[in-house]
Design a protein around this motif. Structure first.
Motif, PDB file in Angstrom:
ATOM      1  N   GLY A 257       0.809  -1.211   0.000  1.00 55.55           N
ATOM      2  CA  GLY A 257       0.000   0.000   0.000  1.00 55.55           C
ATOM      3  C   GLY A 257       0.845   1.265   0.000  1.00 55.55           C
ATOM      4  N   ARG A 258       1.910   1.278   0.779  1.00 56.99           N
ATOM      5  CA  ARG A 258       2.792   2.455   0.813  1.00 56.99           C
ATOM      6  C   ARG A 258       3.471   2.676  -0.525  1.00 56.99           C
ATOM      7  NH1 ARG A 258       7.032   1.969   5.349  1.00 56.99           N
ATOM      8  NH2 ARG A 258       7.713   3.903   4.356  1.00 56.99           N
ATOM      9  N   PHE A 259       3.882   1.582  -1.154  1.00 57.04           N
ATOM     10  CA  PHE A 259       4.520   1.711  -2.469  1.00 57.04           C
ATOM     11  C   PHE A 259       3.547   2.278  -3.491  1.00 57.04           C
ATOM     12  CE2 PHE A 259       5.171  -0.217  -6.674  1.00 57.04           C
ATOM     13  CZ  PHE A 259       6.380   0.362  -7.009  1.00 57.04           C
ATOM     14  N   LEU A 260       2.332   1.743  -3.526  1.00 57.06           N
ATOM     15  CA  LEU A 260       1.359   2.185  -4.521  1.00 57.06           C
ATOM     16  C   LEU A 260       0.847   3.597  -4.238  1.00 57.06           C
ATOM     17  CD1 LEU A 260      -0.696  -1.108  -5.022  1.00 57.06           C
ATOM     18  CD2 LEU A 260       1.054  -0.143  -6.521  1.00 57.06           C
ATOM     19  N   ALA A 261       0.756   3.967  -2.970  1.00 54.31           N
ATOM     20  CA  ALA A 261       0.246   5.294  -2.616  1.00 54.31           C
ATOM     21  C   ALA A 261       1.111   6.406  -3.195  1.00 54.31           C
ATOM     22  CB  ALA A 261       0.152   5.433  -1.100  1.00 54.31           C
ATOM     23  N   ALA A 262       2.400   6.128  -3.348  1.00 49.39           N
ATOM     24  CA  ALA A 262       3.302   7.144  -3.899  1.00 49.39           C
ATOM     25  C   ALA A 262       3.238   7.208  -5.419  1.00 49.39           C
ATOM     26  CB  ALA A 262       4.736   6.858  -3.448  1.00 49.39           C
ATOM     27  N   ARG A 263       2.523   6.270  -6.047  1.00 43.55           N
ATOM     28  CA  ARG A 263       2.531   6.194  -7.512  1.00 43.55           C
ATOM     29  C   ARG A 263       1.144   6.306  -8.139  1.00 43.55           C
ATOM     30  NH1 ARG A 263       6.452   4.197  -4.952  1.00 43.55           N
ATOM     31  NH2 ARG A 263       8.567   4.321  -5.811  1.00 43.55           N
ATOM     32  N   ILE A 264       0.116   5.966  -7.401  1.00 42.29           N
ATOM     33  CA  ILE A 264      -1.249   6.150  -7.888  1.00 42.29           C
ATOM     34  C   ILE A 264      -1.792   7.389  -7.185  1.00 42.29           C
ATOM     35  CG2 ILE A 264      -3.491   5.053  -8.228  1.00 42.29           C
ATOM     36  CD1 ILE A 264      -2.166   2.383  -7.707  1.00 42.29           C
ATOM     37  N   VAL A 265      -1.625   8.515  -7.813  1.00 40.21           N
ATOM     38  CA  VAL A 265      -1.843   9.789  -7.131  1.00 40.21           C
ATOM     39  C   VAL A 265      -3.237  10.352  -7.392  1.00 40.21           C
ATOM     40  CG1 VAL A 265      -1.026  12.155  -6.877  1.00 40.21           C
ATOM     41  CG2 VAL A 265       0.622  10.290  -7.213  1.00 40.21           C
ATOM     42  N   ALA A 266      -3.683  10.332  -8.640  1.00 45.77           N
ATOM     43  CA  ALA A 266      -4.938  10.993  -8.998  1.00 45.77           C
ATOM     44  C   ALA A 266      -5.868  10.029  -9.728  1.00 45.77           C
ATOM     45  CB  ALA A 266      -4.662  12.214  -9.865  1.00 45.77           C
ATOM     46  N   ALA A 267      -7.156  10.169  -9.473  1.00 45.58           N
ATOM     47  CA  ALA A 267      -8.135   9.378 -10.199  1.00 45.58           C
ATOM     48  C   ALA A 267      -8.005   9.636 -11.695  1.00 45.58           C
ATOM     49  CB  ALA A 267      -9.549   9.728  -9.725  1.00 45.58           C
TER      50      ALA A 267
END
Length: 334
Positions: A257-267
């Motif tokens: 989740g931490r990894f993806l949170a930094a890369r999936i930023v905007a809808a």
């Protein structure tokens, strides 16, 4: 039925090359699956099957029917695969090279172009009959194919022929030019090593179809809406994220989740198009480019259990998209 009897039913004008094509073509897809399991590369497997059929066509005049045509083709295929494996290292996934990253906040390591990675393969290459796909899915799963790559070539062939294709030990011994005792010994060693490499992937229980589809829809929607909380909600506690050709990988829901949170930023940054790869649910993920068009980013192959999504292998290779029947842009799907 012997070839003589078969020829009696053929038109008089049938040529040997036409006869060979008619009799051998039904085995092409299963030989492709066999070579893919052996080599771990769908591109190499496709090339090798072409070579196998060329060799078989050239030698068909000397085929003496001491075995079935299918067995003869597998003998040629096995020799070709063992030759292709000589002097080559196995094709890994990132989790097969070392431990997970300690800090998902750090940038992932550089790509390793010198490593020949395991490749995924779309189900459509091996037949369109859903029953066939279901029957073979456990032996086409990415984890199983990856585990096979750790076996020596002859052990790999023995295990596939015996445990996957259900050949008798005497048949495998004849094909490999060895003894039944040697085949049984190789099979025992291969099974033991396989159980140590991938014990957790055996007999994975997936949700029933409606629940599976709902789970996949939630995953895709969370990705497209940049909803990290929803994304983490569909992952298992011990979920894994891998992304060849980058060797870095992550283990555990929080780390992923931490990894993806930094890369999936905007809808809207990503769009997801469903696929079926290695008998597993998959998505082509498309990233929004500078011109607003969503172009291929990663082919995500998912391992799904009754408790959630346990593993995502995201192949960062846009060349895989056409192979898997995925469109050049997600916008083309409407």
């Amino acid at each position: 039925m012997t070839r003589t009897a078969q020829r009696r039913t053929d038109p008089p004008a049938t040529r040997p090359d036409e006869e060979f094509a008619r009799l051998s073509e039904p085995y092409r897809r299963e030989l492709l699956a066999y070579c893919y399991r052996m080599l771990g590369s769908i591109h190499d497997a496709e090339d090798l099957v072409q070579e196998i059929y060329l060799r078989a066509w050239r030698g068909y005049g000397g085929f003496e029917e001491r075995s079935s045509l299918r067995t003869w083709l597998y003998r040629i295929a096995t020799r070709a695969c063992l030759k292709a494996l000589e002097g080559k290292s196995h094709r890994p996934l990132p989790s097969g090279l070392g431990g997970p990253s300690d800090d998902p906040g750090d940038p992932p390591g550089p790509r390793l172009p010198e490593v020949s990675w395991l490749q995924p393969a779309p189900d459509t290459l091996f037949g369109v009959d859903p029953a066939v796909v279901v029957e073979a899915r456990q032996t086409m799963r990415l984890a199983f194919i990856a585990a096979l790559q750790h076996l020596p070539g002859r052990q790999r062939a023995v295990l596939i022929l015996r445990d996957v294709l259900a050949w008798r030990a005497v048949e495998v011994a004849d094909l490999l030019g060895t003894t039944t005792a040697a085949v049984n010994s190789a099979l025992q060693r291969a099974r033991a090593q396989l159980s140590q490499i991938a014990p957790t992937e055996d007999g994975i229980a997936e949700p029933a179809d409606p629940d599976l589809r709902a789970l996949l829809d939630r995953y895709a929607a969370a990705f497209e809406n940049a909803d990290i909380a929803a994304l983490m909600g569909v992952l298992t506690d011990d979920a894994m994220w891998e992304m060849p050709p980058i060797p870095t990988w992550y283990a555990g829901r929080e780390a992923v989740g931490r990894f993806l949170a930094a890369r999936i930023v905007a809808a809207g940054d990503y769009r997801m198009v469903s696929a079926s790869i290695n008998g597993q649910p998959a998505f082509g993920s498309y990233a929004r480019d500078h011109d607003g068009v969503h172009r291929p980013h990663a082919l995500q192959v998912l391992t799904v259990t009754t408790t959630g999504i346990a593993r995502i292998v995201a192949f960062l290779d846009a060349d895989l998209f056409p192979l898997c029947g995925l469109p050049p842009t997600a916008d083309a799907t409407g």
